[in-house]
Scaffold this motif. Structure first.
Motif, PDB file in Angstrom:
ATOM      1  N   ASN A 262       0.803  -1.346  -0.067  1.00  0.00           N
ATOM      2  CA  ASN A 262      -0.212  -0.179   0.200  1.00  0.00           C
ATOM      3  C   ASN A 262       0.744   1.152  -0.062  1.00  0.00           C
ATOM      4  O   ASN A 262       1.488   1.448   1.039  1.00  0.00           O
ATOM      5  CB  ASN A 262      -0.949   0.132   1.391  1.00  0.00           C
ATOM      6  CG  ASN A 262      -1.966   1.009   1.239  1.00  0.00           C
ATOM      7  OD1 ASN A 262      -1.803   2.186   0.647  1.00  0.00           O
ATOM      8  ND2 ASN A 262      -2.816   0.758   1.695  1.00  0.00           N
ATOM      9  N   GLU A 263       0.927   1.990  -1.210  1.00  0.00           N
ATOM     10  CA  GLU A 263       1.948   2.875  -1.193  1.00  0.00           C
ATOM     11  C   GLU A 263       1.794   4.009  -0.148  1.00  0.00           C
ATOM     12  O   GLU A 263       2.784   4.716   0.265  1.00  0.00           O
ATOM     13  CB  GLU A 263       1.840   3.593  -2.691  1.00  0.00           C
ATOM     14  CG  GLU A 263       2.084   2.467  -3.694  1.00  0.00           C
ATOM     15  CD  GLU A 263       2.201   3.215  -5.251  1.00  0.00           C
ATOM     16  OE1 GLU A 263       1.700   4.630  -5.060  1.00  0.00           O
ATOM     17  OE2 GLU A 263       2.311   2.669  -6.105  1.00  0.00           O
ATOM     18  N   GLU A 264       0.498   4.494  -0.067  1.00  0.00           N
ATOM     19  CA  GLU A 264       0.210   5.355   1.181  1.00  0.00           C
ATOM     20  C   GLU A 264       0.720   5.279   2.439  1.00  0.00           C
ATOM     21  O   GLU A 264       1.265   6.035   3.144  1.00  0.00           O
ATOM     22  CB  GLU A 264      -1.334   5.875   1.327  1.00  0.00           C
ATOM     23  CG  GLU A 264      -1.763   6.216  -0.036  1.00  0.00           C
ATOM     24  CD  GLU A 264      -1.214   7.802  -0.130  1.00  0.00           C
ATOM     25  OE1 GLU A 264      -1.032   8.601   0.640  1.00  0.00           O
ATOM     26  OE2 GLU A 264      -0.954   8.024  -1.287  1.00  0.00           O
ATOM     27  N   MET A 266       3.146   2.770   2.899  1.00  0.00           N
ATOM     28  CA  MET A 266       4.747   2.663   2.684  1.00  0.00           C
ATOM     29  C   MET A 266       5.447   3.849   2.924  1.00  0.00           C
ATOM     30  O   MET A 266       6.606   3.958   3.328  1.00  0.00           O
ATOM     31  CB  MET A 266       5.113   1.814   1.416  1.00  0.00           C
ATOM     32  CG  MET A 266       4.683   0.414   1.279  1.00  0.00           C
ATOM     33  SD  MET A 266       4.823  -0.051  -0.396  1.00  0.00           S
ATOM     34  CE  MET A 266       6.586   0.271  -0.953  1.00  0.00           C
ATOM     35  N   LYS A 267       4.899   5.066   2.350  1.00  0.00           N
ATOM     36  CA  LYS A 267       5.454   6.513   2.571  1.00  0.00           C
ATOM     37  C   LYS A 267       5.860   6.732   3.985  1.00  0.00           C
ATOM     38  O   LYS A 267       6.656   7.517   4.199  1.00  0.00           O
ATOM     39  CB  LYS A 267       4.505   7.520   2.051  1.00  0.00           C
ATOM     40  CG  LYS A 267       4.413   7.434   0.552  1.00  0.00           C
ATOM     41  CD  LYS A 267       3.366   8.433  -0.034  1.00  0.00           C
ATOM     42  CE  LYS A 267       3.004   8.458  -1.410  1.00  0.00           C
ATOM     43  NZ  LYS A 267       2.064   9.422  -1.798  1.00  0.00           N
TER      44      LYS A 267
END
Length: 902
Positions: A262-264, A266-267
């Protein structure tokens, strides 16, 4: 202590391990037989095989063959186990039999996971305390586990994070009524008359049941764990070379940070933030679904359209597809699982977790298996299973460090301000139980803050120092909080959900969503410290660190609980499993591990096996180097290692080495700070320029994320020696860094290892000195607890070492030499590999041992010690030996001994 010996193996024994992908060496056969026999006997075994001997493949082929044989019901005669008193295990009762044994006998009855476990007698000679003696301490430890593992879910959390589309009223943050009469049972009364049970490890299981369909539980498993994800990936790759990769089901576990797609999320970067955000997303989904169910039929229809929760878990069908492809593709490591999850757009973290029940082999990191709370969160059942712990050379220290807890001054201030704001808003709405406990939390956080801010309190122990260590009782009395019932307070935190309520309200007040995570993390840190204070006084120490103010004017500092004993923690694992195997390249001295982790086990019931190396003695040249090219004695003790004379002489040594050693050289320093000091001195004096005329120079970066880039460039420089005039490269590394622990420098990548000095840990390390004092008291019939406050002074640390009777001093030496052995073992990786090993310090020579310390070379691995050139007349002799060694391997004639004396 039972020790396996090398011997001739019959043809039948040699054919036992048919899964081995090629013809095994004799020591690999010995190792596999020792492991196989240990698993048959059960109990605890320690198996030592030098790095570079194919240990991983030997473990796979032996352990999985044993598992396969048992699942096929073979060798039934060997399955009858004996109690120490000579009675058969079968006589105890059917519930004491391993599940796989009952199934092999034809009993196919499915055992419900909710069925209560029947208490059985202990086998294999493991003695334990009576239940009455450990009941209280186990309950404390269970509570501690709940807060130590950040991934543990908390029930009844109905918070909705801002931005999810719903604005909540302040009363949503009101803590449920908590009556003191119920505290004894750990229950809080709900407004609706129901009972709110405390959150537990079953949350993780509920989560799995909600997110995906579970597989049927297998009756018997092997759990393999190692220290790093890269080591686990190597294990899975080796597994794929054998037939077991296709015949057995494998689950590979890891952290959310390594699995998340989940890119959000992982940020966020930080592991703690990723864990908390992931759990928040699942709670948001549960809350949303619960409200829709309560809204009737229309709500249930809208449930499928809900967008709350993680989008990578929105479709259960994809999770099922993920599991199916895992089974079809065979063993997958973390990188493979992440790629699979990315292609299907479904979560690989929960997908891999859902495979655990049906798996025959579970591959996972240390933390997930050794931490009780992690095991419970993941739903791991160790009953009658086998646990194999690789890279177990520092197991005791790794284990106890998982149970440390720490809270910083900034976290305490955040919790304190949040509690004050919450109490001011809801004071008139809170019941007496909640009011009293929240006020108590405010009192405690204020006392902790006062301690770290170093106010002029005459009752505060050692208030003038920046660091000090105290016993638990000493710490509690010095803060005048001995009248607070910490057990009840911790139970209240666990049962009342006050952490999430206060954190949620604090987020609403400051209107910054990310601060919910920081407040929540701060509360977890405080809860961990409070729970640590309920441990026995002798189990650990409280470290008070008051750091100097930063440039911005903020004062730092922290409180930390340091666990000192691992016996009780390890006993929980041993109590459940059929067998525990500790494997590693260098496990000796094994007595230290036995005393620290399983002292209840008689030495003659510990199965120990050690084998030699597969390489010929001609392939290594270990030399103790006592003097440099100008005749300057090498003394890298703390007081003289930074002098210009010592740094310069080391530089001249390397200038000579780059002319005689082909390809790659790895130089190990004791710390990053010392490596930086030497590098800058060489740069200023021009020595670095002289070295770089022959070989490129690389430096190990402090950040682990940058190591791979440096290693890639280093390898390219080595490879270039085959086609250009370039003569290789040098890499300056640090003992205890990533390069020394898990990187292989086979062939030209590591033709020479240079160990600079003896990397003894700093005696100013306050946590280390507390461990040393504790270890020195193990086995002391008096067990006089030394409560002297240690302030972190180097000279005071040396005084502690000098006062140690035996175990403490030996542990200090072992820390140093285990680090040396790990580092110098990086070079020899296969049977045809060869390298020189230079131990640069006068203390490595045969006549230079210091008073009260054993000689360091006595703790070298046998395969190195037996070939060691312990004394040379001058550096000229060292240079001649190196020249002949590499000339011999270039020509490949005669033996090295014959070549040297031509």
């Amino acid at each position: 202590m039972s020790k396996a010996k090398n011997g001739e193996m019959g043809e039948e024994t040699k054919q036992k391990f048919g899964a081995f992908p090629f013809k095994p060496y004799s020591i690999q056969i010995d190792f596999m037989n020792a492991l196989y026999d240990s698993l048959g006997k059960g109990g605890i075994a320690m198996l030592e095989s030098p790095t570079g001997t194919g240990k991983t493949l030997s473990i796979i082929c032996s352990a999985l063959q044993w598992l396969f044989d048992r699942k096929q019901g073979q060798n039934n005669d060997s399955l009858v186990e004996k109690h120490p008193n000579g009675t058969n295990v079968d006589d105890v009762g059917s519930d004491d039999e391993p599940d796989w044994l009952r199934n092999a006998s034809g009993n196919k009855e499915f055992k419900s996971p909710n069925k209560k476990k029947v208490k059985v007698k202990k086998r294999y000679g493991f003695s334990s305390k009576k239940r009455g003696e450990i009941e209280i301490e186990e309950s404390f430890r269970d509570l501690f586990n709940q807060f130590r593992e950040i991934e543990v879910d908390f029930e009844h959390n109905n918070l909705t994070v801002k931005g999810d589309g719903e604005k909540l009223d302040d009363k949503e943050f009101l803590v449920d009524e908590y009556e003191s009469g119920d505290e004894k049972n750990g229950l809080c009364k709900r407004k609706g008359g129901g009972v709110c049970c405390s959150s537990s490890s079953s949350d993780g299981e509920d989560e799995d049941r909600e997110l995906s369909d579970k597989e049927d539980e297998t009756d018997f498993k092997i759990y393999f764990c190692s220290r790093t994800h890269s080591q686990l990936s190597q294990f899975v790759k080796e597994l794929g070379k054998t037939v077991f990769g296709n015949e057995l089901k494998v689950a590979c576990l890891g952290s959310r940070k390594n699995f998340c797609i989940n890119e959000e999320v992982m940020k966020l970067g930080n592991s703690t933030l990723i864990n908390e955000r992931c759990l928040d997303l699942q709670k948001n989904k549960k809350s949303q679904v619960s409200k829709m169910k309560n809204s009737g039929a229309a709500g249930r229809k809208r449930q499928t359209k809900a967008s709350s929760g993680c989008p990578m878990l929105s479709k259960r069908k994809l999770q099922k597809q993920f599991r199916n492809e895992m089974t079809e593709k065979g063993p997958l490591d973390i990188e493979d699982l992440v790629r699979l999850g990315g292609s299907l757009r479904t979560c690989p973290y929960y997908g891999s977790r859902s495979m655990v029940p049906a798996a025959d082999l579970v591959v996972l990191p240390y933390q997930s298996l050794l931490s009780k709370s992690s095991r419970e969160s993941l739903g791991l059942s160790l009953k009658n299973s086998v646990v194999i712990i690789d890279e177990a050379h520092n197991l005791a220290d790794s284990l106890i460090s998982m149970y440390d807890s720490k809270v910083t001054l900034s976290q305490l201030e955040l919790v304190n301000s949040s509690l004050k704001g919450y109490f001011q808003r809801f004071q008139n709405l809170l019941g007496p139980g909640n009011r009293r406990h929240i006020q108590t939390l405010m009192v405690l956080t204020h006392a902790f803050i006062q301690t770290l801010c170093n106010k002029d309190d005459p009752n505060l122990v050692n208030s003038s120092g920046l660091e000090c260590s105290l016993c638990i009782n000493e710490f509690v009395f010095s803060l005048n909080i001995d009248n607070i019932n910490l057990v009840k307070l911790v139970q209240y935190i666990k049962d009342s959900n006050v952490i999430h309520k206060v954190s949620g309200y604090g987020d609403k007040i400051i209107s910054l969503q990310n601060d919910t995570t920081s407040i929540l993390s701060a509360f977890h840190a405080l809860a961990g410290i409070l729970l640590s204070l309920t441990n026995h006084d002798s189990d650990g120490r409280i470290i008070i660190s008051r750091k100097k103010p930063t440039e911005s004017g903020q004062q730092g500092g922290y409180l930390k609980y340091v666990m000192l004993t691992g016996e009780k923690i390890f006993h929980e694992i041993v109590n459940e499993v059929h067998a525990v195997v500790l494997a590693g390249g260098t496990l000796q001295p094994i007595e230290e591990t036995r005393v620290r982790l399983f002292p209840w086990l008689p030495p003659d019931q510990l199965h120990f096996f050690s084998c030699g190396h597969i390489i010929s003695s001609d392939n290594i040249l270990p030399i103790s180097v006592s003097t440099g090219p100008t005749g300057q004695p090498f003394d890298f003790s703390y007081s003289s290692r930074s002098t210009s004379a010592m740094v310069g002489e080391l530089g001249l040594l390397l200038c000579n080495l780059v002319t005689v050693v082909p390809q790659g050289i790895i130089v190990f320093f004791s710390s990053f700070d010392y490596e930086e000091h030497v590098y800058n001195a060489w740069k200023s004096s021009g020595i670095l320029g002289r070295i770089m005329k022959k070989k490129r120079v690389f430096r190990e970066p402090r950040k682990n994320t940058e190591v791979e880039i440096i290693l890639k460039e280093y390898k390219e420089s080595i490879d270039a020696t085959l086609s250009t005039a370039n003569s290789g490269a040098v890499i300056l590394a640090v003992v205890g860094g990533k390069i020394s622990e898990g990187i292989n420098f086979s062939d030209g990548l590591g033709r020479c290892i240079v160990m600079v000095g003896l990397p003894y840990p700093s005696p100013s390390d306050i946590e280390l000195m507390e461990r040393i004092k504790h270890i020195d008291r193990i086995g002391d019939p008096i067990k006089n607890s030394n409560t002297t406050c240690f302030s972190g002074d180097t000279q005071a640390g040396f005084e502690i070492l000098r006062s140690c009777k035996h175990r403490g001093r030996e542990y200090y030496e072992n820390l140093c030499m285990k680090a040396v052995n790990q580092s110098i073992g990086r070079a020899i990786r296969h049977i045809n590999d060869y390298a020189a090993i230079l131990l640069v310090d006068t203390r490595y020579t045969s006549d230079s041992s210091k008073k009260n310390f054993s000689h360091p070379t006595n703790k070298l691995p046998h395969w190195i010690k037996n070939r060691l050139v312990s004394k040379t007349s001058s550096y000229g002799e060292v240079h001649r030996l190196l020249h002949q060694f590499f000339k011999f391997h270039k020509s490949g004639i005669l033996t090295l001994a014959e070549f040297l004396f031509l």
